[in-house]
Design an enzyme around this catalytic site. Structure first.
Site, PDB file in Angstrom:
ATOM      1  N   TYR A   1      23.823 -39.769 -79.702  1.00 46.09           N
ATOM      2  CA  TYR A   1      22.544 -39.124 -79.400  1.00 46.09           C
ATOM      3  C   TYR A   1      22.138 -39.329 -77.944  1.00 46.09           C
ATOM      4  O   TYR A   1      21.007 -39.676 -77.643  1.00 46.09           O
ATOM      5  CB  TYR A   1      21.442 -39.611 -80.346  1.00 46.09           C
ATOM      6  CG  TYR A   1      21.817 -39.567 -81.810  1.00 46.09           C
ATOM      7  CD1 TYR A   1      22.510 -38.473 -82.332  1.00 46.09           C
ATOM      8  CD2 TYR A   1      21.498 -40.611 -82.670  1.00 46.09           C
ATOM      9  CE1 TYR A   1      22.858 -38.420 -83.673  1.00 46.09           C
ATOM     10  CE2 TYR A   1      21.846 -40.570 -84.009  1.00 46.09           C
ATOM     11  CZ  TYR A   1      22.531 -39.474 -84.508  1.00 46.09           C
ATOM     12  OH  TYR A   1      22.881 -39.427 -85.839  1.00 46.09           O
ATOM     13  N   HIS A   2      23.104 -39.068 -77.057  1.00 47.15           N
ATOM     14  CA  HIS A   2      22.875 -39.203 -75.615  1.00 47.15           C
ATOM     15  C   HIS A   2      23.166 -37.890 -74.886  1.00 47.15           C
ATOM     16  O   HIS A   2      23.927 -37.860 -73.919  1.00 47.15           O
ATOM     17  CB  HIS A   2      23.758 -40.314 -75.031  1.00 47.15           C
ATOM     18  CG  HIS A   2      23.529 -41.662 -75.631  1.00 47.15           C
ATOM     19  ND1 HIS A   2      24.461 -42.686 -75.520  1.00 47.15           N
ATOM     20  CD2 HIS A   2      22.496 -42.163 -76.331  1.00 47.15           C
ATOM     21  CE1 HIS A   2      24.001 -43.761 -76.143  1.00 47.15           C
ATOM     22  NE2 HIS A   2      22.806 -43.462 -76.647  1.00 47.15           N
ATOM     23  N   PRO A   3      22.583 -36.766 -75.304  1.00 48.96           N
ATOM     24  CA  PRO A   3      22.881 -35.501 -74.620  1.00 48.96           C
ATOM     25  C   PRO A   3      22.270 -35.467 -73.226  1.00 48.96           C
ATOM     26  O   PRO A   3      21.171 -35.978 -72.991  1.00 48.96           O
ATOM     27  CB  PRO A   3      22.227 -34.456 -75.532  1.00 48.96           C
ATOM     28  CG  PRO A   3      21.081 -35.180 -76.164  1.00 48.96           C
ATOM     29  CD  PRO A   3      21.582 -36.585 -76.382  1.00 48.96           C
TER      30      PRO A   3
ATOM     31  N   ASP B   1      27.823 -36.018 -73.748  1.00 43.83           N
ATOM     32  CA  ASP B   1      27.282 -36.944 -74.741  1.00 43.83           C
ATOM     33  C   ASP B   1      28.242 -38.120 -74.850  1.00 43.83           C
ATOM     34  O   ASP B   1      29.349 -38.090 -74.297  1.00 43.83           O
ATOM     35  CB  ASP B   1      27.143 -36.224 -76.093  1.00 43.83           C
ATOM     36  CG  ASP B   1      26.359 -37.025 -77.142  1.00 43.83           C
ATOM     37  OD1 ASP B   1      25.653 -37.979 -76.758  1.00 43.83           O
ATOM     38  OD2 ASP B   1      26.464 -36.700 -78.342  1.00 43.83           O
TER      39      ASP B   1
END
Length: 547
Positions: free
Chosen positions: A462-464, A293
């Site tokens: 919020y970049h998994p 992330d």
């Protein structure tokens, strides 16, 4: 309830695949648990903070207590709605750096170098530069996805880019073109004043044709016959039933739910599955591992002039913004307000940017509350390539239970060194003459200890990604091959941000859609688009200078 292909998840990649398969004449069923994406809270760009905080649109996941962030549980939103996370995100459009994809290829994702993926980025785009100096030769025209730029009429937004220039960094007219490195305007998935999600760009056109149907249901597990995926067991109000795929099943359910669905179906680390009483169909220890992330912190300043968006941060102001947007699709509500950005290198010897800035012309907390200081501004900043890795695992064999999400943020000394550098370089930018008319004092971190501030205030961007890693078939931690096929079974693919071998620079919606575009060609058995001969810019002095 049969089709040639069943796609699980109507998110960025799933919508894209549905469109391309249906366009090719294939019969497609799309399974999505979420509801409608219609309504102002999703479609008004300025309301972006609302959808991801509503159970109606978000899965509502949280991390386990993060040991290096004081035991905090961080929000881990994913879209539970048509369009998936493209319907609740910040609408920022970043392809990633060319070196990101060359690294993918080096890690075993053959055919996914930048030369290979650039034509797919171009195919997906309908790019409108708005007169901000981009390079059309690097961009796409006529694709399903509108990509635009904001008006950038706030003086703070312009001051940020000028301050970057004054600090010695390049200015780039198009970070999604030849040169990512530098400061310049942000691209966004906004069109005619509204969010332009993957549902609008891809799924709705597909559903208007005869080959694609949408099934509102919860996917419980993949069904198999003699080692081949044959369908998906779903649950909806009428009960549990099975949908059948004549050709293949494609999972595109997010970096959290894609590995969860694989494990519920018997594909994952054998010991973990056996502990939950799940029969092992394919022992792939990489399922759920490699979780990555972007973590970020805002450096926040109070302003000396009333030039920020704070003027609208009251009942009357919000009513004005909402009414103007509703009637004309214009004004502050027609922008996500992330209109300027920066990508820089943190030190000499780093070949391409490893820090990203999102600039916002208001001082506001992550929960949407403006600071008591009134007018202000902030830069969200964080490292792009953290060495920390986490995992997604099963909480139980019950499909209704949320997965266990552990990012393991800030677990290395390098993470802390990189974050301290991010804050130092941001402060330097805010100290440039361009901000002299506006800068009053720093709010965050202010006088607080830097490491304490990071521990208490850093949040996920919020970049998994990365939990179903793409790689060589002889790589024991790879889960899918370079054609997105799940290794060890037949008739099953995964195509979304879960397959990223390594996280890309910037926001992940654009590369997730690209994965859908390219995967569709693999699924259809088509020859990939011809590789590009374009040569991306790399700082000529990168080995000896930071800027």
């Amino acid at each position: 309830m049969q089709a040639d292909y069943i796609i699980i998840g109507a998110g960025s990649a799933g919508c894209t695949i549905a469109y391309r398969l249906a366009e090719a004449g294939k019969r497609v069923l799309v399974v999505e648990h979420g509801g409608s994406d219609r309504g102002p809270l999703i479609n008004m760009p300025g309301a972006l903070s609302y959808p991801m905080n509503l159970a109606r649109y978000d899965w509502g996941y949280q991390t386990e207590p993060e040991p290096h962030l004081g035991g905090r549980r961080l929000a881990a939103p994913r879209g539970k709605v048509l369009g998936g996370s493209s319907s609740i995100n910040g609408m920022i459009y970043v392809r990633g750096h060319a070196h990101d994809f060359d690294t993918w290829a080096d890690m075993g994702a053959a055919g996914w170098s930048y030369a290979d993926v650039l034509p797919y980025f171009q195919r997906q785009e309908d790019w409108h530069d708005g007169g901000h100096g981009g390079d059309p030769a690097w961009r796409g025209q006529g694709g399903p996805l509108h990509v635009t730029r904001g008006r950038r009429d706030n003086p703070l937004t312009r001051a940020f880019v000028e301050a970057g220039r004054q600090a010695g960094y390049p200015v780039t007219g198009d970070y999604n073109g030849a040169q990512q490195e530098g400061f310049g305007p942000f691209d966004s998935t906004i069109w005619q004043g509204e969010r332009w999600s993957a549902a609008k760009a891809y799924l709705r056109p597909a559903l208007k044709g005869p080959n694609c149907d949408l099934i509102r249901a919860f996917a419980r597990r993949i069904t198999f016959d003699n080692g081949r995926a044959t369908g998906v067991e779903i649950e909806r109000a009428s009960g549990i039933e099975t949908l059948h795929a004549r050709a293949e099943v494609i999972i595109a359910a997010s970096a959290f739910n894609s590995p969860k669905l694989l494990m519920l179906s018997g594909i994952g680390a054998g010991d973990h599955l056996r502990r939950h009483g799940i029969p092992v169909r394919a022992d792939r220890p990489g399922v759920g591992q490699n979780l990555q992330d972007h973590l970020e912190l805002y450096v926040q300043a109070a302003a000396t002039q009333p030039v920020s968006l704070y003027r609208y941060w009251n009942l009357i102001g919000k009513a004005y913004v909402g009414a103007r947007w509703w009637l004309t699709r214009s004004g502050p509500g027609a922008s996500n307000q992330f209109e300027s950005c920066g990508f820089i290198r943190s030190a000499p010897g780093i070949a391409y940017p490893d820090i990203q800035f999102h600039f916002l012309p208001i001082a506001v907390r992550y929960d949407g509350q403006a600071t008591p200081h009134g007018h202000g501004f902030q830069a969200h900043v964080g490292p792009m390539r953290s060495p920390s890795r986490g995992a997604v695992t099963l909480r139980s064999p019950d499909p209704a239970d949320a997965p266990v999400i552990r990012f393991n943020y800030m677990s290395t000394d390098k993470d802390w060194d990189d974050f301290r550098t991010c804050i130092r370089l941001t402060r330097e930018i805010f100290a440039q003459p361009a901000f002299a008319p506006f800068f009053k004092h720093e709010i965050l971190p202010g006088q607080a200890d830097i490491d304490t501030t990071i521990r208490d205030h850093a949040e996920s961007a919020y970049h998994p990604c990365g939990t179903v890693k793409m790689g060589r078939t002889d790589d024991p931690m790879a889960v899918v091959d370079a054609q997105t096929r799940v290794i060890g079974v037949d008739g099953l693919r995964v195509a979304d941000s879960a397959i990223f071998p390594q996280i890309t620079n910037g926001n992940l919606n654009a590369p997730s859609i690209m994965v859908g575009e390219k995967a569709a060609d693999h699924i259809l058995g088509r020859t990939p688009l011809p590789p590009s001969n374009a040569i991306p810019w790399v700082a000529p002095n990168w080995q000896s200078r930071q800027r």
